[in-house]
Design an enzyme around this catalytic site. Structure first.
Site, mmCIF file in Angstrom:
data_model
loop_
_atom_site.group_PDB
_atom_site.id
_atom_site.type_symbol
_atom_site.label_atom_id
_atom_site.label_comp_id
_atom_site.label_asym_id
_atom_site.label_seq_id
_atom_site.Cartn_x
_atom_site.Cartn_y
_atom_site.Cartn_z
ATOM 1 C CD GLU A 71 -2.944 -0.690 0.119
ATOM 2 O OE1 GLU A 71 -3.504 0.224 -0.107
ATOM 3 O OE2 GLU A 71 -3.654 -1.301 -0.378
ATOM 4 C CG ASP A 89 -8.781 5.536 -6.481
ATOM 5 O OD1 ASP A 89 -8.967 6.518 -5.940
ATOM 6 O OD2 ASP A 89 -8.398 4.280 -5.941
ATOM 7 C CB THR A 94 -6.539 6.618 -0.485
ATOM 8 O OG1 THR A 94 -7.055 6.383 -1.661
ATOM 9 C CG2 THR A 94 -5.829 5.363 -0.282
#
Length: 286
Positions: A71, A89, A94
């Protein structure tokens, strides 16, 4: 909740994906975990193993490092409390140790938990905006200061603990519980955890539960009398299939050059030392 989307790892961006099931459907699906209702798995008691499961503190630390290598391209998972960016995305921001997303609802739940525990914190004022943008990639009501305030909050031990607790509640604990119910040792429990982190759970074909169902078509887990290695190969085959259904997940190295490496070596207990690669980068845990 708005129309949610599926979480992607942070390495590859993909176009916005409309009307996809969120990882948050996973919360409701696993609400009965404590009572043993695990994804409809048969209630077959697995033989106890002398080796520690993934919830052993040392094994859990390994799991956090393995996920962080994929990640965040780093083994230092605790440095990721402050991480935040929009990787383009379709999932908005995020952030944090497990990739909480403003577009998938788990970031909203995290900030709500933090605020329940510490009213008036620096992120509390963003709750209305997080509710509005849930299910979208919008930053409306979050910019320009949300990333700065997230990083400020990440210095607070209470926020770090909230991230830990939501990670465990939504992803780690259910994955380990299902792995144990299937009679899997630490490596198999980790394979479940990594799949849930990326794919979440729900009714869509690429969700964790359906990856597992796909694997069960060709192999049985130990709790159903099957061979553990054979079953894990089937599960990883199903996982690779699921990853290739979405461009953002199409690099399968976190399976091919990480989990399969351990499996080929017969390291079902995920014992150190561990050597693997993700996205071409090499890692080692001694």
């Amino acid at each position: 909740m708005g129309v949610p989307v599926v979480h992607a790892h942070r390495e590859t961006a993909a176009p916005a994906v409309p009307a996809r099931l969120s990882r948050r459907t996973f919360v409701a699906a696993f609400g009965a975990v404590a009572s043993g209702a695990l994804l409809g798995a048969p209630r077959v008691a697995a033989a106890p193993s002398a080796a520690p499961g993934l919830d052993d503190p040392a094994k859990k630390e390994i799991a956090m490092q393995l996920v962080s290598s994929a990640e965040n391209s780093s083994l230092d998972w605790k440095a990721q409390y402050k991480y935040i960016e929009d990787i383009g995305d379709g999932r908005g921001y995020t952030a944090g140790i497990i990739g909480f997303c403003s577009g998938t609802g788990d970031m909203l739940d995290l900030v709500q938990l933090y605020t329940d525990r510490k009213p008036g914190n620096v992120l509390a004022k963003y709750l209305p905006a997080l509710r509005r943008v849930n299910g979208t990639d919008s930053h409306s009501g979050l910019d320009p200061d949300y990333p700065k305030d997230w990083r400020r909050a990440a210095q607070d031990g209470a926020f770090q603990q909230a991230q830990n607790d939501e990670r465990d509640r939504v992803y780690f604990n259910p994955a380990v519980a299902q792995g144990k119910a299937d009679g899997l040792r630490a490596l198999g429990q980790f394979a479940y955890y990594d799949a849930i982190v990326m794919h979440g759970d729900g009714d869509d074909p690429t969700s964790f539960r359906n990856i597992r169902k796909r694997a069960l078509r060709t192999a049985k887990p130990p709790a159903q009398g099957g061979n553990e290695t054979t079953y894990l190969n089937a599960f990883l085959d199903a996982r690779v299939w699921a990853m290739k259904q979405e461009e953002a997940h199409s690099d399968t190295s976190r399976v091919d050059t990480e989990q399969r490496v351990f499996l080929r070596k017969g390291n079902l207990d995920l014992n150190t030392p561990l050597d693997w690669k993700v996205y071409g980068d090499g890692y080692h845990i001694g």
